[in-house]
Design a protein around this motif. Structure first.
Motif, PDB file in Angstrom:
ATOM      1  N   ARG A  17    -100.172  27.112 -29.369  1.00 15.74           N
ATOM      2  CA  ARG A  17     -99.051  27.547 -28.545  1.00 15.74           C
ATOM      3  C   ARG A  17     -97.725  27.537 -29.307  1.00 15.74           C
ATOM      4  O   ARG A  17     -96.858  28.369 -29.062  1.00 15.74           O
ATOM      5  N   TYR A  18     -97.565  26.596 -30.204  1.00 19.73           N
ATOM      6  CA  TYR A  18     -96.297  26.443 -30.920  1.00 19.73           C
ATOM      7  C   TYR A  18     -96.373  26.983 -32.349  1.00 19.73           C
ATOM      8  O   TYR A  18     -95.648  26.527 -33.230  1.00 19.73           O
ATOM      9  N   ALA A  19     -97.225  27.955 -32.591  1.00 19.18           N
ATOM     10  CA  ALA A  19     -97.359  28.544 -33.922  1.00 19.18           C
ATOM     11  C   ALA A  19     -96.039  29.173 -34.342  1.00 19.18           C
ATOM     12  O   ALA A  19     -95.394  29.880 -33.580  1.00 19.18           O
ATOM     13  N   GLY A  20     -95.619  28.890 -35.564  1.00 15.67           N
ATOM     14  CA  GLY A  20     -94.376  29.429 -36.089  1.00 15.67           C
ATOM     15  C   GLY A  20     -93.154  28.587 -35.748  1.00 15.67           C
ATOM     16  O   GLY A  20     -92.047  28.940 -36.137  1.00 15.67           O
ATOM     17  N   LYS A  21     -93.347  27.488 -35.046  1.00 15.37           N
ATOM     18  CA  LYS A  21     -92.228  26.615 -34.679  1.00 15.37           C
ATOM     19  C   LYS A  21     -92.100  25.484 -35.699  1.00 15.37           C
ATOM     20  O   LYS A  21     -93.074  25.031 -36.287  1.00 15.37           O
ATOM     21  N   LYS A  22     -90.877  25.031 -35.871  1.00 12.23           N
ATOM     22  CA  LYS A  22     -90.620  23.929 -36.787  1.00 12.23           C
ATOM     23  C   LYS A  22     -90.787  22.611 -36.060  1.00 12.23           C
ATOM     24  O   LYS A  22     -90.470  22.498 -34.880  1.00 12.23           O
ATOM     25  N   ALA A  23     -91.277  21.631 -36.790  1.00 17.92           N
ATOM     26  CA  ALA A  23     -91.486  20.305 -36.221  1.00 17.92           C
ATOM     27  C   ALA A  23     -91.256  19.269 -37.308  1.00 17.92           C
ATOM     28  O   ALA A  23     -91.244  19.587 -38.502  1.00 17.92           O
ATOM     29  N   VAL A  24     -91.046  18.036 -36.881  1.00 24.39           N
ATOM     30  CA  VAL A  24     -90.878  16.930 -37.818  1.00 24.39           C
ATOM     31  C   VAL A  24     -91.978  15.907 -37.535  1.00 24.39           C
ATOM     32  O   VAL A  24     -92.325  15.667 -36.375  1.00 24.39           O
ATOM     33  N   ILE A  25     -92.544  15.353 -38.585  1.00 28.46           N
ATOM     34  CA  ILE A  25     -93.623  14.375 -38.423  1.00 28.46           C
ATOM     35  C   ILE A  25     -93.021  13.042 -37.982  1.00 28.46           C
ATOM     36  O   ILE A  25     -92.144  12.499 -38.643  1.00 28.46           O
ATOM     37  N   VAL A  26     -93.505  12.534 -36.855  1.00 27.37           N
ATOM     38  CA  VAL A  26     -93.065  11.230 -36.355  1.00 27.37           C
ATOM     39  C   VAL A  26     -93.959  10.143 -36.930  1.00 27.37           C
ATOM     40  O   VAL A  26     -93.479   9.131 -37.429  1.00 27.37           O
ATOM     41  N   SER A  27     -95.276  10.341 -36.859  1.00 24.73           N
ATOM     42  CA  SER A  27     -96.214   9.409 -37.489  1.00 24.73           C
ATOM     43  C   SER A  27     -97.422  10.200 -37.981  1.00 24.73           C
ATOM     44  O   SER A  27     -97.759  11.236 -37.420  1.00 24.73           O
ATOM     45  N   ASN A  28     -98.054   9.688 -39.030  1.00 26.31           N
ATOM     46  CA  ASN A  28     -99.185  10.400 -39.597  1.00 26.31           C
ATOM     47  C   ASN A  28    -100.389   9.479 -39.732  1.00 26.31           C
ATOM     48  O   ASN A  28    -100.248   8.260 -39.836  1.00 26.31           O
ATOM     49  N   HIS A  29    -101.565  10.079 -39.709  1.00 26.21           N
ATOM     50  CA  HIS A  29    -102.830   9.364 -39.867  1.00 26.21           C
ATOM     51  C   HIS A  29    -103.673  10.176 -40.853  1.00 26.21           C
ATOM     52  O   HIS A  29    -104.472  11.022 -40.453  1.00 26.21           O
ATOM     53  N   ALA A  30    -103.493   9.905 -42.129  1.00 28.67           N
ATOM     54  CA  ALA A  30    -104.121  10.703 -43.177  1.00 28.67           C
ATOM     55  C   ALA A  30    -105.642  10.566 -43.173  1.00 28.67           C
ATOM     56  O   ALA A  30    -106.356  11.527 -43.425  1.00 28.67           O
ATOM     57  N   ASP A  31    -106.138   9.370 -42.880  1.00 27.53           N
ATOM     58  CA  ASP A  31    -107.586   9.144 -42.930  1.00 27.53           C
ATOM     59  C   ASP A  31    -108.262   9.365 -41.590  1.00 27.53           C
ATOM     60  O   ASP A  31    -109.481   9.245 -41.491  1.00 27.53           O
ATOM     61  N   GLY A  32    -107.492   9.663 -40.556  1.00 32.22           N
ATOM     62  CA  GLY A  32    -108.072   9.861 -39.239  1.00 32.22           C
ATOM     63  C   GLY A  32    -108.191   8.551 -38.479  1.00 32.22           C
ATOM     64  O   GLY A  32    -107.884   7.472 -38.986  1.00 32.22           O
ATOM     65  N   THR A  33    -108.629   8.657 -37.249  1.00 30.22           N
ATOM     66  CA  THR A  33    -108.838   7.488 -36.390  1.00 30.22           C
ATOM     67  C   THR A  33    -110.222   7.592 -35.764  1.00 30.22           C
ATOM     68  O   THR A  33    -110.979   8.517 -36.062  1.00 30.22           O
ATOM     69  N   GLN A  34    -110.538   6.661 -34.877  1.00 28.27           N
ATOM     70  CA  GLN A  34    -111.847   6.650 -34.231  1.00 28.27           C
ATOM     71  C   GLN A  34    -112.059   7.907 -33.381  1.00 28.27           C
ATOM     72  O   GLN A  34    -113.107   8.539 -33.453  1.00 28.27           O
ATOM     73  N   ASP A  35    -111.030   8.267 -32.590  1.00 26.68           N
ATOM     74  CA  ASP A  35    -111.192   9.429 -31.707  1.00 26.68           C
ATOM     75  C   ASP A  35    -110.920  10.759 -32.411  1.00 26.68           C
ATOM     76  O   ASP A  35    -111.394  11.799 -31.957  1.00 26.68           O
ATOM     77  N   ARG A  36    -110.153  10.750 -33.506  1.00 27.96           N
ATOM     78  CA  ARG A  36    -109.896  11.965 -34.286  1.00 27.96           C
ATOM     79  C   ARG A  36    -110.237  11.672 -35.750  1.00 27.96           C
ATOM     80  O   ARG A  36    -109.389  11.178 -36.496  1.00 27.96           O
ATOM     81  N   PRO A  37    -111.463  11.973 -36.158  1.00 22.80           N
ATOM     82  CA  PRO A  37    -111.901  11.596 -37.507  1.00 22.80           C
ATOM     83  C   PRO A  37    -111.417  12.535 -38.610  1.00 22.80           C
ATOM     84  O   PRO A  37    -112.109  12.754 -39.599  1.00 22.80           O
ATOM     85  N   TYR A  38    -110.260  13.102 -38.465  1.00 21.85           N
ATOM     86  CA  TYR A  38    -109.687  14.002 -39.465  1.00 21.85           C
ATOM     87  C   TYR A  38    -108.209  13.658 -39.622  1.00 21.85           C
ATOM     88  O   TYR A  38    -107.609  13.020 -38.766  1.00 21.85           O
ATOM     89  N   GLY A  39    -107.626  14.092 -40.714  1.00 19.69           N
ATOM     90  CA  GLY A  39    -106.212  13.835 -40.950  1.00 19.69           C
ATOM     91  C   GLY A  39    -105.349  14.568 -39.936  1.00 19.69           C
ATOM     92  O   GLY A  39    -105.519  15.772 -39.734  1.00 19.69           O
ATOM     93  N   HIS A  40    -104.448  13.855 -39.280  1.00 19.20           N
ATOM     94  CA  HIS A  40    -103.601  14.474 -38.266  1.00 19.20           C
ATOM     95  C   HIS A  40    -102.250  13.774 -38.219  1.00 19.20           C
ATOM     96  O   HIS A  40    -102.072  12.699 -38.797  1.00 19.20           O
ATOM     97  N   ALA A  41    -101.321  14.409 -37.533  1.00 18.26           N
ATOM     98  CA  ALA A  41     -99.967  13.863 -37.431  1.00 18.26           C
ATOM     99  C   ALA A  41     -99.436  14.053 -36.016  1.00 18.26           C
ATOM    100  O   ALA A  41     -99.749  15.049 -35.352  1.00 18.26           O
ATOM    101  N   PHE A  42     -98.631  13.108 -35.573  1.00 16.81           N
ATOM    102  CA  PHE A  42     -97.911  13.224 -34.304  1.00 16.81           C
ATOM    103  C   PHE A  42     -96.570  13.859 -34.648  1.00 16.81           C
ATOM    104  O   PHE A  42     -95.789  13.293 -35.404  1.00 16.81           O
ATOM    105  N   VAL A  43     -96.330  15.066 -34.118  1.00 15.28           N
ATOM    106  CA  VAL A  43     -95.120  15.799 -34.469  1.00 15.28           C
ATOM    107  C   VAL A  43     -94.248  16.025 -33.242  1.00 15.28           C
ATOM    108  O   VAL A  43     -94.738  16.103 -32.119  1.00 15.28           O
ATOM    109  N   ALA A  44     -92.956  16.128 -33.496  1.00 16.12           N
ATOM    110  CA  ALA A  44     -91.972  16.497 -32.477  1.00 16.12           C
ATOM    111  C   ALA A  44     -91.241  17.715 -33.013  1.00 16.12           C
ATOM    112  O   ALA A  44     -90.729  17.694 -34.134  1.00 16.12           O
TER     113      ALA A  44
END
Length: 136
Positions: A17-44
């Motif tokens: 939905r927000y393709a092409g929008k700018k965001a800033v990384i608030v927190s990152n999880h490079a190695d993934g977590t239990q529920d998301r086993p891939y690298g992801h970031a919480f962005v605003a």
């Protein structure tokens, strides 16, 4: 390869939905977590950018056109494109975190906090590029 997707890094969301929008990384999880086993970031990010203001406009119209509509999202690293810019907005980690997305009330509170910080940053005139639409 070093880890360069850190908190404060400005990224462009590439899909969804927000393709092409700018965001800033608030927190990152490079190695993934239990529920998301891939690298992801919480962005605003900025869902709708502020509009142009001219000196002929009244105070009320200037205030209305200077609004920033934010969004918060957990995004896979594959769907983020890093930029050379960084935004040093200090986000409250208790309010703005991944768990706040589960509860609608906490999400609204996080959006209010982020909106206040982004509008304050926009009005000071810093990080001007972040608050302009991408033209492509």
């Amino acid at each position: 390869m070093g880890k360069f997707l850190k908190s404060g890094k400005v990224v462009i969301v590439l899909s969804g939905r927000y393709a092409g929008k700018k965001a800033v990384i608030v927190s990152n999880h490079a190695d993934g977590t239990q529920d998301r086993p891939y690298g992801h970031a919480f962005v605003a990010g900025v869902s709708s950018y502020p509009l142009r203001v001219t000196k002929g406009m009244g105070k009320k119209l200037q205030k209305k056109r200077s609004r920033v509509k934010p969004f918060v999202r957990v995004v896979n690293y594959n769907h983020l494109m890093p930029t050379r810019y960084a935004l040093d907005i200090s986000m409250d980690k208790e309010v703005c975190n991944k768990d706040s997305l589960r509860n609608p009330e906490q999400k609204r509170k996080a959006l209010r906090v982020i909106k206040g910080k982004m509008e304050e940053r926009y009005k000071t005139g810093k990080n001007r590029w972040f608050f302009q639409k991408l033209r492509f």
